[in-house]
Write a protein that holds these residues in place. Sequence first.
Motif, PDB file in Angstrom:
ATOM      1  N   ALA A 119      -5.431  17.526 -15.291  1.00 10.92           N
ATOM      2  CA  ALA A 119      -4.387  18.484 -14.920  1.00 10.92           C
ATOM      3  C   ALA A 119      -3.129  17.730 -14.502  1.00 10.92           C
ATOM      4  O   ALA A 119      -3.196  16.731 -13.776  1.00 10.92           O
ATOM      5  N   LEU A 120      -1.987  18.216 -14.956  1.00 12.60           N
ATOM      6  CA  LEU A 120      -0.714  17.585 -14.637  1.00 12.60           C
ATOM      7  C   LEU A 120      -0.028  18.357 -13.514  1.00 12.60           C
ATOM      8  O   LEU A 120       0.176  19.565 -13.620  1.00 12.60           O
ATOM      9  N   GLY A 121       0.320  17.670 -12.489  1.00  8.46           N
ATOM     10  CA  GLY A 121       1.048  18.289 -11.392  1.00  8.46           C
ATOM     11  C   GLY A 121       2.544  18.131 -11.594  1.00  8.46           C
ATOM     12  O   GLY A 121       3.042  18.092 -12.721  1.00  8.46           O
ATOM     13  N   ASP A 122       3.262  18.016 -10.489  1.00  2.00           N
ATOM     14  CA  ASP A 122       4.716  17.895 -10.560  1.00  2.00           C
ATOM     15  C   ASP A 122       5.192  16.510 -10.142  1.00  2.00           C
ATOM     16  O   ASP A 122       6.341  16.339  -9.725  1.00  2.00           O
ATOM     17  N   ALA A 123       4.324  15.502 -10.266  1.00  2.00           N
ATOM     18  CA  ALA A 123       4.725  14.148  -9.883  1.00  2.00           C
ATOM     19  C   ALA A 123       5.879  13.652 -10.736  1.00  2.00           C
ATOM     20  O   ALA A 123       6.753  12.919 -10.251  1.00  2.00           O
ATOM     21  N   LEU A 124       5.904  14.046 -12.005  1.00  2.00           N
ATOM     22  CA  LEU A 124       6.981  13.645 -12.897  1.00  2.00           C
ATOM     23  C   LEU A 124       7.863  14.847 -13.206  1.00  2.00           C
ATOM     24  O   LEU A 124       7.365  15.968 -13.394  1.00  2.00           O
ATOM     25  N   PRO A 125       9.171  14.645 -13.283  1.00  2.00           N
ATOM     26  CA  PRO A 125      10.073  15.787 -13.468  1.00  2.00           C
ATOM     27  C   PRO A 125      10.029  16.410 -14.857  1.00  2.00           C
ATOM     28  O   PRO A 125      10.439  17.554 -15.030  1.00  2.00           O
ATOM     29  N   ASP A 126       9.523  15.681 -15.859  1.00  2.00           N
ATOM     30  CA  ASP A 126       9.419  16.191 -17.226  1.00  2.00           C
ATOM     31  C   ASP A 126       8.012  15.893 -17.732  1.00  2.00           C
ATOM     32  O   ASP A 126       7.578  14.738 -17.699  1.00  2.00           O
ATOM     33  N   PRO A 127       7.274  16.902 -18.203  1.00  2.00           N
ATOM     34  CA  PRO A 127       5.903  16.645 -18.677  1.00  2.00           C
ATOM     35  C   PRO A 127       5.819  15.567 -19.752  1.00  2.00           C
ATOM     36  O   PRO A 127       4.804  14.860 -19.845  1.00  2.00           O
ATOM     37  N   LEU A 304      12.382   8.120 -11.326  1.00  2.00           N
ATOM     38  CA  LEU A 304      13.093   9.002 -12.253  1.00  2.00           C
ATOM     39  C   LEU A 304      14.018   9.950 -11.506  1.00  2.00           C
ATOM     40  O   LEU A 304      15.168  10.165 -11.899  1.00  2.00           O
ATOM     41  N   ARG A 305      13.529  10.511 -10.424  1.00  2.00           N
ATOM     42  CA  ARG A 305      14.346  11.471  -9.660  1.00  2.00           C
ATOM     43  C   ARG A 305      15.529  10.797  -8.983  1.00  2.00           C
ATOM     44  O   ARG A 305      16.603  11.402  -8.842  1.00  2.00           O
ATOM     45  N   SER A 306      15.346   9.567  -8.553  1.00  2.00           N
ATOM     46  CA  SER A 306      16.434   8.860  -7.879  1.00  2.00           C
ATOM     47  C   SER A 306      17.431   8.256  -8.857  1.00  2.00           C
ATOM     48  O   SER A 306      18.512   7.803  -8.455  1.00  2.00           O
ATOM     49  N   GLY A 307      17.067   8.218 -10.137  1.00  2.00           N
ATOM     50  CA  GLY A 307      17.923   7.600 -11.136  1.00  2.00           C
ATOM     51  C   GLY A 307      17.786   6.094 -11.220  1.00  2.00           C
ATOM     52  O   GLY A 307      18.547   5.430 -11.930  1.00  2.00           O
ATOM     53  N   ASP A 308      16.793   5.537 -10.526  1.00  2.00           N
ATOM     54  CA  ASP A 308      16.577   4.085 -10.570  1.00  2.00           C
ATOM     55  C   ASP A 308      16.000   3.631 -11.908  1.00  2.00           C
ATOM     56  O   ASP A 308      16.056   2.442 -12.230  1.00  2.00           O
ATOM     57  N   ILE A 309      15.441   4.569 -12.658  1.00  2.00           N
ATOM     58  CA  ILE A 309      14.806   4.224 -13.922  1.00  2.00           C
ATOM     59  C   ILE A 309      15.033   5.366 -14.907  1.00  2.00           C
ATOM     60  O   ILE A 309      15.209   6.527 -14.503  1.00  2.00           O
ATOM     61  N   THR A 310      15.060   5.033 -16.185  1.00  2.00           N
ATOM     62  CA  THR A 310      15.101   6.050 -17.231  1.00  2.00           C
ATOM     63  C   THR A 310      13.868   5.874 -18.121  1.00  2.00           C
ATOM     64  O   THR A 310      13.239   4.810 -18.118  1.00  2.00           O
ATOM     65  N   PHE A 311      13.539   6.912 -18.855  1.00  2.00           N
ATOM     66  CA  PHE A 311      12.409   6.861 -19.788  1.00  2.00           C
ATOM     67  C   PHE A 311      12.960   6.907 -21.206  1.00  2.00           C
ATOM     68  O   PHE A 311      13.146   7.985 -21.780  1.00  2.00           O
ATOM     69  N   PRO A 312      13.250   5.755 -21.814  1.00  2.00           N
ATOM     70  CA  PRO A 312      13.759   5.753 -23.185  1.00  2.00           C
ATOM     71  C   PRO A 312      12.700   6.250 -24.161  1.00  2.00           C
ATOM     72  O   PRO A 312      11.595   5.727 -24.197  1.00  2.00           O
ATOM     73  N   HIS A 313      13.043   7.250 -24.925  1.00  2.00           N
ATOM     74  CA  HIS A 313      12.095   7.745 -25.921  1.00  2.00           C
ATOM     75  C   HIS A 313      12.825   8.516 -27.013  1.00  2.00           C
ATOM     76  O   HIS A 313      13.928   9.019 -26.809  1.00  2.00           O
ATOM     77  N   THR A 314      12.186   8.581 -28.170  1.00  2.00           N
ATOM     78  CA  THR A 314      12.681   9.326 -29.310  1.00  2.00           C
ATOM     79  C   THR A 314      11.757  10.503 -29.539  1.00  2.00           C
ATOM     80  O   THR A 314      10.536  10.337 -29.584  1.00  2.00           O
ATOM     81  N   ARG A 315      12.331  11.698 -29.689  1.00  2.00           N
ATOM     82  CA  ARG A 315      11.511  12.896 -29.893  1.00  2.00           C
ATOM     83  C   ARG A 315      11.657  13.361 -31.337  1.00  2.00           C
ATOM     84  O   ARG A 315      12.760  13.543 -31.851  1.00  2.00           O
ATOM     85  N   VAL A 316      10.515  13.547 -31.981  1.00  2.00           N
ATOM     86  CA  VAL A 316      10.450  13.929 -33.396  1.00  2.00           C
ATOM     87  C   VAL A 316       9.894  15.339 -33.478  1.00  2.00           C
ATOM     88  O   VAL A 316       8.797  15.606 -32.963  1.00  2.00           O
ATOM     89  N   PRO A 317      10.600  16.284 -34.096  1.00  2.00           N
ATOM     90  CA  PRO A 317      10.131  17.673 -34.133  1.00  2.00           C
ATOM     91  C   PRO A 317       9.132  17.946 -35.251  1.00  2.00           C
ATOM     92  O   PRO A 317       9.395  17.661 -36.416  1.00  2.00           O
ATOM     93  N   GLY A 318       7.961  18.468 -34.887  1.00  2.00           N
ATOM     94  CA  GLY A 318       7.040  18.995 -35.881  1.00  2.00           C
ATOM     95  C   GLY A 318       5.977  18.043 -36.371  1.00  2.00           C
ATOM     96  O   GLY A 318       6.219  16.853 -36.573  1.00  2.00           O
ATOM     97  N   ILE A 319       4.781  18.587 -36.563  1.00  2.00           N
ATOM     98  CA  ILE A 319       3.647  17.785 -37.007  1.00  2.00           C
ATOM     99  C   ILE A 319       3.847  17.250 -38.426  1.00  2.00           C
ATOM    100  O   ILE A 319       3.299  16.202 -38.794  1.00  2.00           O
ATOM    101  N   ASP A 320       4.662  17.931 -39.221  1.00  2.00           N
ATOM    102  CA  ASP A 320       4.903  17.476 -40.589  1.00  2.00           C
ATOM    103  C   ASP A 320       5.670  16.154 -40.624  1.00  2.00           C
ATOM    104  O   ASP A 320       5.652  15.457 -41.653  1.00  2.00           O
ATOM    105  N   ARG A 321       6.338  15.797 -39.539  1.00  2.00           N
ATOM    106  CA  ARG A 321       7.120  14.563 -39.502  1.00  2.00           C
ATOM    107  C   ARG A 321       6.398  13.449 -38.737  1.00  2.00           C
ATOM    108  O   ARG A 321       6.945  12.364 -38.560  1.00  2.00           O
ATOM    109  N   ALA A 322       5.188  13.714 -38.279  1.00  3.06           N
ATOM    110  CA  ALA A 322       4.480  12.741 -37.442  1.00  3.06           C
ATOM    111  C   ALA A 322       4.146  11.458 -38.193  1.00  3.06           C
ATOM    112  O   ALA A 322       4.326  10.350 -37.679  1.00  3.06           O
TER     113      ALA A 322
END
Length: 342
Positions: A119-127, A304-322
């Motif tokens: 189960a995921l709580g609210d420890a991270l601001p974005d799931p 993450l909340r303090s802005g001391d770190i960022t989470f670099p990532h690329t988001r790809v839409p859709g299972i057809d592009r996986a």
Amino acid sequence: MTAATPRTTREVRLATIPAELPTERHFTVTETPLPEPGPGQVLVRNRHFLVFPGLRTLIGGEVDGVQLPSLRAGDALFGPAVAEVVSAPGDGPLRPGALVSHMLGWREYALVDADGCTALGDALPDPVAYLSPGSAAYGALTRLAGIREGDTVFVTGAAGAVGSLAGQIARILGAGRVIGSTGSRAKAERLVSEVGYDAVVLRGCGQPLADQLAEAAPEGIDVLLDNVAGEQLVAALDAARQGARFALVGTLSGQMSPQRTGGNSPVEIDAFRLVVKGISLRGYTGADHPDVEKEWTARFGDWLRSGDITFPHTRVPGIDRAARAFQEMIEGKHFGAVVVDL
């Protein structure tokens, strides 16, 4: 199963075992019946899943010592995912609508044993941040390398999912200078401008890595966070200061080699240099440090909340592009982690 839940789902399968590096044509998206949950099982709808280099090893089948099974032709892929619970046992803690993490990504819906869901709580601001592999970098730097105030840290594969966080973590932990490596000038610029690297050595630019590292760290390096091995590990040994601590997290030089199957990465190093410089060289796996994940998640959320770190990532839409996203990751076309949104 509710009336709104479809009777079928789609999943990405390995169509054929590649002779070299996998490409998009080695995978297929298949429609399959959606199974009914049995006792102790949870039906989830995947929202996001991680595209990760370890699939290369599982596809290659050389999995001795790896805690995940190999993949055969016709098998559905799997990996870290964030999902919404559709149905769950009435006597368990999970309820429909709850967000969980599990290991059956690469499909739209999954049937997961209840004890395989977290189960995921609210420890991270974005799931989506729960898919970050940053715990490997954090664990290696805190449990193996033991960063000291003012250390010079070298991170190989700095533009990848682990490396793009490792430099930031090293800085927070007290590093005085952080140097990365990459094979792309554009990524090198982003490492400096976006995630705080002081300098970047460039693989394949015509200048030997050892020479570039000597220029970037004229007094040597104290810590190596290695995601690559190969010639970059050799260059780091040349640059190591007395008592340097090397933490090996990945071996992309072998894992992404067309001549190998992903489960080995031989490299010739100077053992004499290890001895006379008192260098420690240790491999990191999360299974050896079960306390790291919880500690990392708490600190990652705060940073993450303090802005001391960022989470670099690329988001790809859709299972057809996986499958295309996996090929592009192998080709080095993305910066940071690669996440498929469903």
